[in-house]
Design an enzyme around this catalytic site. Sequence first.
Site, PDB file in Angstrom:
ATOM      1  N   GLY A 101      11.717 -11.847 -35.420  1.00 61.98           N
ATOM      2  CA  GLY A 101      11.084 -12.392 -36.508  1.00 61.98           C
ATOM      3  C   GLY A 101      11.099 -13.731 -36.974  1.00 61.98           C
ATOM      4  O   GLY A 101      10.685 -14.769 -36.165  1.00 61.98           O
ATOM      5  N   THR A 106      18.829 -18.271 -49.652  1.00 59.07           N
ATOM      6  CA  THR A 106      18.684 -19.042 -50.848  1.00 59.07           C
ATOM      7  C   THR A 106      18.821 -20.597 -50.631  1.00 59.07           C
ATOM      8  O   THR A 106      19.657 -21.493 -50.943  1.00 59.07           O
ATOM      9  CB  THR A 106      20.183 -18.855 -51.573  1.00 59.07           C
ATOM     10  OG1 THR A 106      21.207 -19.012 -50.681  1.00 59.07           O
ATOM     11  CG2 THR A 106      20.054 -17.482 -52.390  1.00 59.07           C
ATOM     12  N   GLU A 139       9.511 -12.081 -42.926  1.00 61.04           N
ATOM     13  CA  GLU A 139       8.975 -12.967 -44.102  1.00 61.04           C
ATOM     14  C   GLU A 139       7.416 -12.697 -44.367  1.00 61.04           C
ATOM     15  O   GLU A 139       6.620 -13.429 -43.786  1.00 61.04           O
ATOM     16  CB  GLU A 139       9.509 -14.583 -43.823  1.00 61.04           C
ATOM     17  CG  GLU A 139      10.783 -14.775 -43.342  1.00 61.04           C
ATOM     18  CD  GLU A 139      11.214 -16.168 -42.935  1.00 61.04           C
ATOM     19  OE1 GLU A 139      10.569 -16.975 -43.464  1.00 61.04           O
ATOM     20  OE2 GLU A 139      12.291 -16.271 -42.312  1.00 61.04           O
ATOM     21  N   TYR A 140       6.996 -12.005 -45.297  1.00 58.21           N
ATOM     22  CA  TYR A 140       8.076 -10.970 -46.252  1.00 58.21           C
ATOM     23  C   TYR A 140       7.258  -9.699 -46.203  1.00 58.21           C
ATOM     24  O   TYR A 140       6.017  -9.470 -46.330  1.00 58.21           O
ATOM     25  CB  TYR A 140       8.048 -11.822 -47.485  1.00 58.21           C
ATOM     26  CG  TYR A 140       8.671 -13.209 -47.521  1.00 58.21           C
ATOM     27  CD1 TYR A 140      10.032 -13.173 -47.212  1.00 58.21           C
ATOM     28  CD2 TYR A 140       7.910 -14.422 -47.419  1.00 58.21           C
ATOM     29  CE1 TYR A 140      10.664 -14.591 -47.350  1.00 58.21           C
ATOM     30  CE2 TYR A 140       8.401 -15.528 -47.465  1.00 58.21           C
ATOM     31  CZ  TYR A 140       9.815 -15.497 -47.500  1.00 58.21           C
ATOM     32  OH  TYR A 140      10.410 -16.822 -47.226  1.00 58.21           O
ATOM     33  N   ASP A 195      22.301 -16.229  -8.001  1.00 57.50           N
ATOM     34  CA  ASP A 195      22.072 -14.688  -7.132  1.00 57.50           C
ATOM     35  C   ASP A 195      21.041 -13.891  -7.961  1.00 57.50           C
ATOM     36  O   ASP A 195      21.171 -13.993  -9.145  1.00 57.50           O
ATOM     37  CB  ASP A 195      23.505 -14.335  -7.242  1.00 57.50           C
ATOM     38  CG  ASP A 195      24.530 -15.189  -6.587  1.00 57.50           C
ATOM     39  OD1 ASP A 195      24.068 -15.833  -5.609  1.00 57.50           O
ATOM     40  OD2 ASP A 195      25.738 -14.707  -6.548  1.00 57.50           O
ATOM     41  N   TRP A 208      21.812 -21.882 -42.089  1.00 56.78           N
ATOM     42  CA  TRP A 208      20.551 -22.010 -41.152  1.00 56.78           C
ATOM     43  C   TRP A 208      20.623 -23.583 -40.922  1.00 56.78           C
ATOM     44  O   TRP A 208      20.662 -24.337 -42.103  1.00 56.78           O
ATOM     45  CB  TRP A 208      19.497 -21.687 -41.823  1.00 56.78           C
ATOM     46  CG  TRP A 208      18.252 -22.220 -40.939  1.00 56.78           C
ATOM     47  CD1 TRP A 208      17.468 -23.314 -40.890  1.00 56.78           C
ATOM     48  CD2 TRP A 208      17.641 -21.257 -39.886  1.00 56.78           C
ATOM     49  NE1 TRP A 208      16.353 -23.316 -40.054  1.00 56.78           N
ATOM     50  CE2 TRP A 208      16.692 -22.027 -39.303  1.00 56.78           C
ATOM     51  CE3 TRP A 208      17.981 -19.966 -39.562  1.00 56.78           C
ATOM     52  CZ2 TRP A 208      15.775 -21.439 -38.028  1.00 56.78           C
ATOM     53  CZ3 TRP A 208      17.247 -19.507 -38.399  1.00 56.78           C
ATOM     54  CH2 TRP A 208      16.086 -20.323 -37.660  1.00 56.78           C
ATOM     55  N   TRP A 267      10.004 -17.075 -39.339  1.00 53.26           N
ATOM     56  CA  TRP A 267       8.746 -17.487 -40.235  1.00 53.26           C
ATOM     57  C   TRP A 267       7.339 -17.171 -39.326  1.00 53.26           C
ATOM     58  O   TRP A 267       6.420 -16.727 -39.650  1.00 53.26           O
ATOM     59  CB  TRP A 267       8.901 -19.023 -40.639  1.00 53.26           C
ATOM     60  CG  TRP A 267       7.618 -19.424 -41.402  1.00 53.26           C
ATOM     61  CD1 TRP A 267       6.725 -20.421 -40.814  1.00 53.26           C
ATOM     62  CD2 TRP A 267       7.241 -19.362 -42.542  1.00 53.26           C
ATOM     63  NE1 TRP A 267       5.848 -20.793 -41.623  1.00 53.26           N
ATOM     64  CE2 TRP A 267       6.085 -20.267 -42.803  1.00 53.26           C
ATOM     65  CE3 TRP A 267       7.657 -18.666 -43.655  1.00 53.26           C
ATOM     66  CZ2 TRP A 267       5.305 -20.073 -44.069  1.00 53.26           C
ATOM     67  CZ3 TRP A 267       7.177 -18.651 -44.904  1.00 53.26           C
ATOM     68  CH2 TRP A 267       5.883 -19.276 -44.990  1.00 53.26           C
ATOM     69  N   THR A 268       7.715 -17.482 -38.004  1.00 60.08           N
ATOM     70  CA  THR A 268       6.551 -17.704 -37.070  1.00 60.08           C
ATOM     71  C   THR A 268       6.045 -16.228 -36.588  1.00 60.08           C
ATOM     72  O   THR A 268       4.999 -15.916 -36.330  1.00 60.08           O
ATOM     73  CB  THR A 268       6.854 -18.772 -35.914  1.00 60.08           C
ATOM     74  OG1 THR A 268       7.080 -20.035 -36.541  1.00 60.08           O
ATOM     75  CG2 THR A 268       5.622 -18.756 -35.058  1.00 60.08           C
TER      76      THR A 268
END
Length: 539
Positions: A270, A380, A313-314, A242, A519, A272-273
């Site tokens: 955001g 970390t 980053e960063y 729909d 992650w 890394w890429t």
Amino acid sequence: MSKFTWHYLGLLAALAALVLGIAVVPAAGAGGVSATFSKGSDWGTGYEGKYTISNGSTAARTSWTVEFDLPAGAKIASLWDGTYTASGQHVTAKNSWNGNIAPGGTASFGFNVSYTGTYSPPTGCKLDGGSCDAGGTTPPSSTSSSSSSSTTTPPSSSTTTSTPPPPGGLKSMGYFVDWGVYGRNYHVKNIETSGTAAKLNYINFAFGNVTNGQCAIGDSYADYDRFYDASSSVDGTSDTWDAGALRGSFNQLRELKKKHPGLKVIYSFGGWTWSSGFGQAAANATAFANSCYNLVKDPRWADVFDGIDIDWEYPNACGLSCDTSGPAALKTLLQALRTRFGSSMLVTAAITADGTSGGKIDAADYAGASQYVDWYNVMTYDFFGGWAAQGPTAPHSPLTSYNGIPIAGFYADSAIQKLRSKGVPANKLLLGVGFYGRGWTGVSQAAPGGTATGPAPGTYEQGIEDYKVLKNSCPSNGTVAGTAYAFCGNNWWSYDTPSTINGKMGYVKSQGLGGAFFWEMTGDTSNGELITALRGGLN
């Protein structure tokens, strides 16, 4: 004496206590109550220890105190699931939230010890002032459950830990990646079927793009257009075509939240890429914040997201590209986001774990910016990996330092302590855990520190592999610095296991941190081995 005689004498003693008003305290070692030491990982300059208190008696315990002595050259670095005082080499540990031990039950506390020379175990164990053996002596004092000996009472200069947050109060967050729906075939429904959803407080949806100074959709097809039929959807109903109907992962997240009303989803931008756009965004932070709010609260999915996460980053340092926006840029950006999103929505940020002197933590005002975030996700992991093709082999997510670490300060505790020393509140720090391993090939040495010829082969990318693969293809055969490593054939991998994750969660509690995150979801097993360990360790 017969068993009857012992019971009879015990009744007489109890009656006498009632008449005379004397407090009767169960014997520490006697009656089947004991404390047993066990050693976990050892990294050459320190080790992880644990005492388990077992209640083999017929009476419930409401508290415990364990004392022990460390050899010369050794000292407590941290302790979890309890509080402690240290006077010289003598350590006294007491329960925090885990004082109640039912008959037949156990309680435990863990700790890290740093040492020089060779390893020696603790000695002189006392449980509530008596022997730590189940058949040991009665405590010398009948008025207290802990020793009253002046030689074991620490002076006022003793170091004392703070009590960790109560069980159940720590945050658990995991990243869901939108590209996982392709080759990895991991969908929002997998969060439910693996049992992961029930063990999470928060999901970070990754990633939105940052371009032209604004927040932007990362993958429109995967995010809000992909069709899910009844069998592949969270709630068992098919998407529709729909006009204006929401599909894709956004709609599946909506369905997941209905099943788990307490679960919150945060839109992360955001990574890394796509971090190169943050410098331009910080130059006009108000406009950036407005664009992000309008995207996160788009009427089509306004009920899906509970806040925003920034993965830069960063700031004022180098990642895939180098940023020169200055040390105040992160604070400016997060202040604008907090102003626009208000106090009712979450604002978080993933940040560097570079604890080296003059490193990435020193490059930006993380302390000043912390007042605007609900918490920081401290990354970390990825300290070492196959990008250094010839090695030396090293664990990518060490909790502590160890002899031979390639870069001083590249370990989790270094980052946490640096952030705290700068003024970031401990309860605004979440410890990061990788649900994957990093590795090398051409290795001939099982212990860390060996040479290599390049990154190890991986399913999707060289040098990296999911835990669910590695647990079978290259099982762990050693630990170092609070994490695991594996040597098989000529490949060397490091990754976290349920056991090492449990140890890391002990660290979270001992440091009074806000919780932990990982992650990312596709690396876990189909029945959620790692998230089970993470959540269980936080309870």
